[in-house]
Design a protein around this motif. Structure first.
Motif, PDB file in Angstrom:
ATOM      1  N   GLY A 262       0.789  -1.226   0.000  1.00 47.28           N
ATOM      2  CA  GLY A 262       0.000   0.000   0.000  1.00 47.28           C
ATOM      3  C   GLY A 262       0.824   1.280   0.000  1.00 47.28           C
ATOM      4  N   GLN A 263       2.093   1.157  -0.192  1.00 49.13           N
ATOM      5  CA  GLN A 263       2.968   2.340  -0.169  1.00 49.13           C
ATOM      6  C   GLN A 263       3.018   2.993  -1.545  1.00 49.13           C
ATOM      7  N   GLU A 264       3.038   4.322  -1.559  1.00 54.27           N
ATOM      8  CA  GLU A 264       3.175   5.037  -2.823  1.00 54.27           C
ATOM      9  C   GLU A 264       4.589   4.860  -3.375  1.00 54.27           C
ATOM     10  N   PHE A 299      -1.611   7.403 -10.023  1.00 61.08           N
ATOM     11  CA  PHE A 299      -2.567   8.337  -9.404  1.00 61.08           C
ATOM     12  C   PHE A 299      -2.244   9.802  -9.718  1.00 61.08           C
ATOM     13  N   TYR A 308       2.621   5.982  -8.270  1.00 60.79           N
ATOM     14  CA  TYR A 308       1.863   4.745  -8.394  1.00 60.79           C
ATOM     15  C   TYR A 308       1.512   4.234  -6.992  1.00 60.79           C
ATOM     16  N   ASP A 309       0.281   3.695  -6.875  1.00 59.81           N
ATOM     17  CA  ASP A 309      -0.116   3.000  -5.652  1.00 59.81           C
ATOM     18  C   ASP A 309       0.260   1.533  -5.768  1.00 59.81           C
ATOM     19  N   THR A 310       0.767   0.977  -4.683  1.00 62.63           N
ATOM     20  CA  THR A 310       1.056  -0.458  -4.665  1.00 62.63           C
ATOM     21  C   THR A 310      -0.045  -1.169  -3.881  1.00 62.63           C
ATOM     22  N   ASN A 312      -2.106  -4.018  -1.393  1.00 60.81           N
ATOM     23  CA  ASN A 312      -1.935  -4.484  -0.022  1.00 60.81           C
ATOM     24  C   ASN A 312      -1.608  -5.981   0.026  1.00 60.81           C
TER      25      ASN A 312
END
Length: 336
Positions: A262-264, A299, A308-310, A312
């Motif tokens: 969930g890290q950018e 995003f 980019y969003d990663t 979970n």
């Protein structure tokens, strides 16, 4: 009485004729310009007159023969004087012989202002020019049509490492070689400079401490006659950059220790001069393309980076940057 009159007239005419021939020796040939009648156009030749300058504008002991153009044709225009020959000469006034390095021509005065020049079986009739022509704008066709200097031209002056540059020339290229001109750089194994035919693939170079370094490369070309020429192109080093962001501050991360769920993730690219601009229209960094795994969702972009969003979930994949022959593969492993 009638016979005596005819005899007197005949003697007078004979005396006049002799006097005319004698005085012809005093007619001025040198220090004059002479010109022919118009020669009609034919084939590749335009209409012209031949101008013969004998020690006037050419200078003492010098002559110039030129074509006076009477119409436009090719690179020549009406009124142009085109050089035929020029050089030094001698003139034997008693024999009326004009000599230069090509041979001897005879001069016959048809009148004070008209001569016939005979050379190698060819006769040319000239009339004395009343208003001399200037020779200051005389056109030398050998200079006009002399072969261009051998020149090789690159398709571009510089490109990113991995890119290619092709070379063309105004003559047939017999051979091409290259030399690295920039001191203190090292070529990386990831992309080597290669020259195949007339195409140069640019290698990746680094300087001290593996810092990105642009490199000047000299191309030497030779033609079929052994003439050589050179040109210089530049290989511009680049590499990908991955960042984390906290409160507007970006920190580079090399992904070696994995990535948090969930890290950018912010993607960018660097060159020897700093960050490369991100182009949203082409979705590239100065023309350098990239791809990301499907699980990464964009995003937005800012500060020459794209975010980019990663997910979970625990997944892994490859981020790829590429330009021509040079590619970088970055493993992104999301496991914590």
């Amino acid at each position: 009485m009638k016979r005596l009159l005819f005899a007197f007239m005949a003697a007078f005419l004979l005396f006049s004729a002799c006097k005319k021939d004698d005085s012809a020796t005093d007619y001025q040939f040198e220090g004059c310009q002479w010109i022919t009648e118009e020669e009609e156009a034919y084939g590749d030749y335009p209409a012209y007159k031949t101008l013969f300058d004998v020690g006037l504008k050419s200078g003492a002991g010098k002559f110039t023969m030129a074509m006076l153009m009477l119409e436009d044709m090719g690179p020549f225009h009406e009124g142009d004087l085109v050089l035929v020959s020029q050089g030094s000469y001698t003139y034997d006034k008693s024999k009326k012989e004009f000599s230069d390095e090509s041979g001897t021509a005879t001069i016959k005065f048809l009148s004070k202002n008209m001569i016939k020049l005979s050379f190698d079986g060819v006769d040319m009739v000239f009339t004395k020019v009343d208003k001399p022509y200037s020779l200051s704008d005389l056109i030398d066709p050998e200079e006009l049509f002399k072969p261009e200097d051998f020149e090789v031209v690159p398709s571009k002056d510089s490109d990113w490492a991995g890119g290619s540059i092709t070379f063309t020339a105004n003559r047939t290229i017999q051979s091409l070689t290259y030399d690295v001109l920039t001191d203190g750089v090292t070529e990386q194994d990831i992309c080597k400079t290669t020259l195949t035919g007339e195409t140069l693939v640019l290698g990746q170079y680094v300087g001290a401490g593996s810092a990105l370094a642009d490199c000047k490369i000299q191309i030497k070309a030779a033609d079929e006659e052994g003439n050589e020429t050179t040109c210089i192109v530049t290989s511009r080093a680049w590499r990908p950059a991955v960042y984390t962001e906290y409160k507007g501050e970006y920190t580079q991360d090399h992904l070696d220790n994995g990535w948090s769920r969930g890290q950018e993730c912010w993607l960018g690219a660097l060159c020897a001069d700093g960050e490369l601009p991100y182009d949203g229209e082409t979705d590239s960094f100065g023309g350098i393309s990239y791809t990301v795994p499907d699980f990464m969702e964009p995003f937005g972009s800012r500060d020459n980076k794209i975010g980019y969003d990663t997910p979970n979930d625990s997944v892994s994949g490859t981020i790829t940057y590429s330009y021509g022959a040079l590619s970088f593969e970055l493993i992104i492993d999301i496991d914590r």
